[in-house]
Design a protein around this motif. Structure first.
Motif, PDB file in Angstrom:
ATOM      1  N   ASN A 149      13.585  26.210  22.697  1.00  0.00           N
ATOM      2  CA  ASN A 149      12.928  25.200  23.523  1.00  0.00           C
ATOM      3  C   ASN A 149      11.843  24.526  22.701  1.00  0.00           C
ATOM      4  N   LEU A 150      11.164  23.553  23.296  1.00  0.00           N
ATOM      5  CA  LEU A 150      10.142  22.805  22.563  1.00  0.00           C
ATOM      6  C   LEU A 150       9.012  23.702  22.076  1.00  0.00           C
ATOM      7  N   PHE A 151       8.700  24.734  22.850  1.00  0.00           N
ATOM      8  CA  PHE A 151       7.627  25.636  22.443  1.00  0.00           C
ATOM      9  C   PHE A 151       8.007  26.395  21.173  1.00  0.00           C
ATOM     10  N   SER A 152       9.238  26.895  21.124  1.00  0.00           N
ATOM     11  CA  SER A 152       9.672  27.653  19.953  1.00  0.00           C
ATOM     12  C   SER A 152       9.790  26.766  18.724  1.00  0.00           C
ATOM     13  N   ARG A 153       9.861  25.448  18.941  1.00  0.00           N
ATOM     14  CA  ARG A 153       9.932  24.510  17.807  1.00  0.00           C
ATOM     15  C   ARG A 153       8.548  24.037  17.370  1.00  0.00           C
ATOM     16  N   GLY A 154       7.509  24.593  17.992  1.00  0.00           N
ATOM     17  CA  GLY A 154       6.154  24.307  17.533  1.00  0.00           C
ATOM     18  C   GLY A 154       5.393  23.253  18.306  1.00  0.00           C
ATOM     19  N   PHE A 155       5.995  22.703  19.387  1.00  0.00           N
ATOM     20  CA  PHE A 155       5.298  21.685  20.166  1.00  0.00           C
ATOM     21  C   PHE A 155       4.328  22.341  21.152  1.00  0.00           C
ATOM     22  N   GLU A 156       3.206  21.674  21.359  1.00  0.00           N
ATOM     23  CA  GLU A 156       2.145  22.229  22.203  1.00  0.00           C
ATOM     24  C   GLU A 156       2.026  21.435  23.503  1.00  0.00           C
ATOM     25  N   ALA A 157       2.061  22.152  24.614  1.00  0.00           N
ATOM     26  CA  ALA A 157       1.937  21.512  25.919  1.00  0.00           C
ATOM     27  C   ALA A 157       0.494  21.097  26.166  1.00  0.00           C
ATOM     28  N   GLU A 158       0.313  19.880  26.704  1.00  0.00           N
ATOM     29  CA  GLU A 158      -1.024  19.398  27.011  1.00  0.00           C
ATOM     30  C   GLU A 158      -1.314  19.445  28.507  1.00  0.00           C
ATOM     31  N   GLN A 159      -0.288  19.102  29.315  1.00  0.00           N
ATOM     32  CA  GLN A 159      -0.544  19.015  30.753  1.00  0.00           C
ATOM     33  C   GLN A 159       0.767  19.068  31.535  1.00  0.00           C
ATOM     34  N   ILE A 160       0.742  19.759  32.667  1.00  0.00           N
ATOM     35  CA  ILE A 160       1.865  19.715  33.603  1.00  0.00           C
ATOM     36  C   ILE A 160       1.615  18.550  34.545  1.00  0.00           C
ATOM     37  N   LEU A 161       2.527  17.583  34.551  1.00  0.00           N
ATOM     38  CA  LEU A 161       2.319  16.362  35.332  1.00  0.00           C
ATOM     39  C   LEU A 161       2.833  16.487  36.766  1.00  0.00           C
ATOM     40  N   LYS A 162       4.051  17.010  36.901  1.00  0.00           N
ATOM     41  CA  LYS A 162       4.648  17.103  38.238  1.00  0.00           C
ATOM     42  C   LYS A 162       5.545  18.327  38.328  1.00  0.00           C
ATOM     43  N   THR A 163       5.844  18.707  39.564  1.00  0.00           N
ATOM     44  CA  THR A 163       6.760  19.812  39.831  1.00  0.00           C
ATOM     45  C   THR A 163       7.962  19.281  40.601  1.00  0.00           C
ATOM     46  N   PHE A 164       9.156  19.698  40.192  1.00  0.00           N
ATOM     47  CA  PHE A 164      10.378  19.268  40.857  1.00  0.00           C
ATOM     48  C   PHE A 164      11.176  20.492  41.281  1.00  0.00           C
ATOM     49  N   LYS A 165      11.879  20.352  42.401  1.00  0.00           N
ATOM     50  CA  LYS A 165      12.712  21.453  42.888  1.00  0.00           C
ATOM     51  C   LYS A 165      14.098  20.926  43.200  1.00  0.00           C
ATOM     52  N   ASN A 166      15.097  21.574  42.634  1.00  0.00           N
ATOM     53  CA  ASN A 166      16.495  21.237  42.872  1.00  0.00           C
ATOM     54  C   ASN A 166      17.186  22.484  43.398  1.00  0.00           C
ATOM     55  N   GLY A 167      17.360  22.549  44.705  1.00  0.00           N
ATOM     56  CA  GLY A 167      17.870  23.780  45.307  1.00  0.00           C
ATOM     57  C   GLY A 167      16.828  24.868  45.161  1.00  0.00           C
ATOM     58  N   GLU A 168      17.199  25.952  44.493  1.00  0.00           N
ATOM     59  CA  GLU A 168      16.261  27.049  44.270  1.00  0.00           C
ATOM     60  C   GLU A 168      15.597  26.972  42.890  1.00  0.00           C
ATOM     61  N   GLU A 169      15.984  25.954  42.106  1.00  0.00           N
ATOM     62  CA  GLU A 169      15.492  25.858  40.729  1.00  0.00           C
ATOM     63  C   GLU A 169      14.283  24.936  40.650  1.00  0.00           C
ATOM     64  N   ILE A 170      13.211  25.436  40.043  1.00  0.00           N
ATOM     65  CA  ILE A 170      11.972  24.676  39.882  1.00  0.00           C
ATOM     66  C   ILE A 170      11.814  24.274  38.426  1.00  0.00           C
ATOM     67  N   SER A 171      11.407  23.014  38.210  1.00  0.00           N
ATOM     68  CA  SER A 171      11.141  22.514  36.862  1.00  0.00           C
ATOM     69  C   SER A 171       9.802  21.792  36.843  1.00  0.00           C
ATOM     70  N   PHE A 172       9.205  21.737  35.642  1.00  0.00           N
ATOM     71  CA  PHE A 172       7.935  21.042  35.453  1.00  0.00           C
ATOM     72  C   PHE A 172       8.133  19.867  34.498  1.00  0.00           C
ATOM     73  N   LEU A 173       7.500  18.737  34.838  1.00  0.00           N
ATOM     74  CA  LEU A 173       7.445  17.606  33.914  1.00  0.00           C
ATOM     75  C   LEU A 173       6.175  17.791  33.094  1.00  0.00           C
ATOM     76  N   ILE A 174       6.330  18.026  31.788  1.00  0.00           N
ATOM     77  CA  ILE A 174       5.213  18.435  30.940  1.00  0.00           C
ATOM     78  C   ILE A 174       4.981  17.421  29.824  1.00  0.00           C
ATOM     79  N   LYS A 175       3.714  17.088  29.627  1.00  0.00           N
ATOM     80  CA  LYS A 175       3.299  16.226  28.516  1.00  0.00           C
ATOM     81  C   LYS A 175       3.017  17.104  27.303  1.00  0.00           C
ATOM     82  N   PHE A 176       3.715  16.790  26.178  1.00  0.00           N
ATOM     83  CA  PHE A 176       3.540  17.544  24.948  1.00  0.00           C
ATOM     84  C   PHE A 176       2.780  16.717  23.922  1.00  0.00           C
TER      85      PHE A 176
END
Length: 215
Positions: A149-176
């Motif tokens: 994932n982006l983290f393992s490739r060395g990118f650093e998260a700055e902020q979680i912008l939004k939260t999305f839910k698709n069925g039971e699956e939750i995802s975050f829109l993250i600014k790197f």
């Protein structure tokens, strides 16, 4: 004509003359040279032990040419492999483009500190992958996105912008950092990589109700 793949020195030596040395390798702990025979096509080149050849001047000329061609300063170790039981390292040479990377045996390199650093990094990465796999199994999710994932490739998260839910699956829109567009990241990856940021995001976005002692 005899089998060209048969060692030429095992037959009449007067019939075969070494034209030049093309390459070399270490096979089963012994150095061998890839020989181009005079008056024979390249397809008839064979690997020979130096003890079976009578062309010390051509072997010396080959090594001299190799030392001139190859850069002398190692910038970093890129990768490694095991070829015929021998470990080789893919070398990035200083002031040479990536296209000039070459596979080298450690005995031909003078950069023990770079080899040690690469080996240590390789062990650390493998250990991290093992940790991520265990965490993924504990969360009962596919470990692949957790490892790659982006983290393992060395990118650093700055902020979680939004939260999305698709069925039971939750995802975050993250600014790197250093990425122009925000990226969608599965929640279970974020739980592993940035748990504090996820917790603060939930604190900021959740609706809280004040308890009334009279009710």
């Amino acid at each position: 004509m005899e089998d060209p793949n048969e060692t030429k020195s095992e037959t009449d030596s007067s019939e075969y003359i070494v034209e030049k040395i093309v390459d070399h390798r270490t096979h089963k702990g012994c150095v061998e040279y890839f020989v181009k025979w005079l008056s024979y096509p390249e397809a008839d080149n064979t690997w020979e032990l130096p003890s079976d050849l009578n062309c010390d001047h051509l072997i010396a000329a080959y090594h001299t040419q190799q030392s001139v061609r190859r850069p002398s300063i190692v910038e970093k170790i890129v990768s490694h492999r095991t070829l015929m039981g021998n470990v080789e390292y893919l070398v990035k040479w200083l002031n040479v483009s990536e296209e000039g990377n070459t596979w080298e045996q450690p005995s031909s390199l003078v950069c023990d500190h770079l080899i040690a650093a690469y080996n240590l990094q390789h062990v650390v990465i493998q250990d991290l992958n093992d940790v991520y796999e265990k965490k993924a199994k504990r969360l009962k999710v596919d470990p692949t996105p957790v490892i790659d994932n982006l983290f393992s490739r060395g990118f650093e998260a700055e902020q979680i912008l939004k939260t999305f839910k698709n069925g039971e699956e939750i995802s975050f829109l993250i600014k790197f950092r250093n990425l122009e567009l925000p990226q969608m990241i599965k929640s279970y990856v974020a739980y592993v990589e940035i748990p504090d940021m996820v917790f603060k995001h939930y604190e900021k976005t959740c609706t809280f109700y004040h308890l009334n002692s009279n009710q």
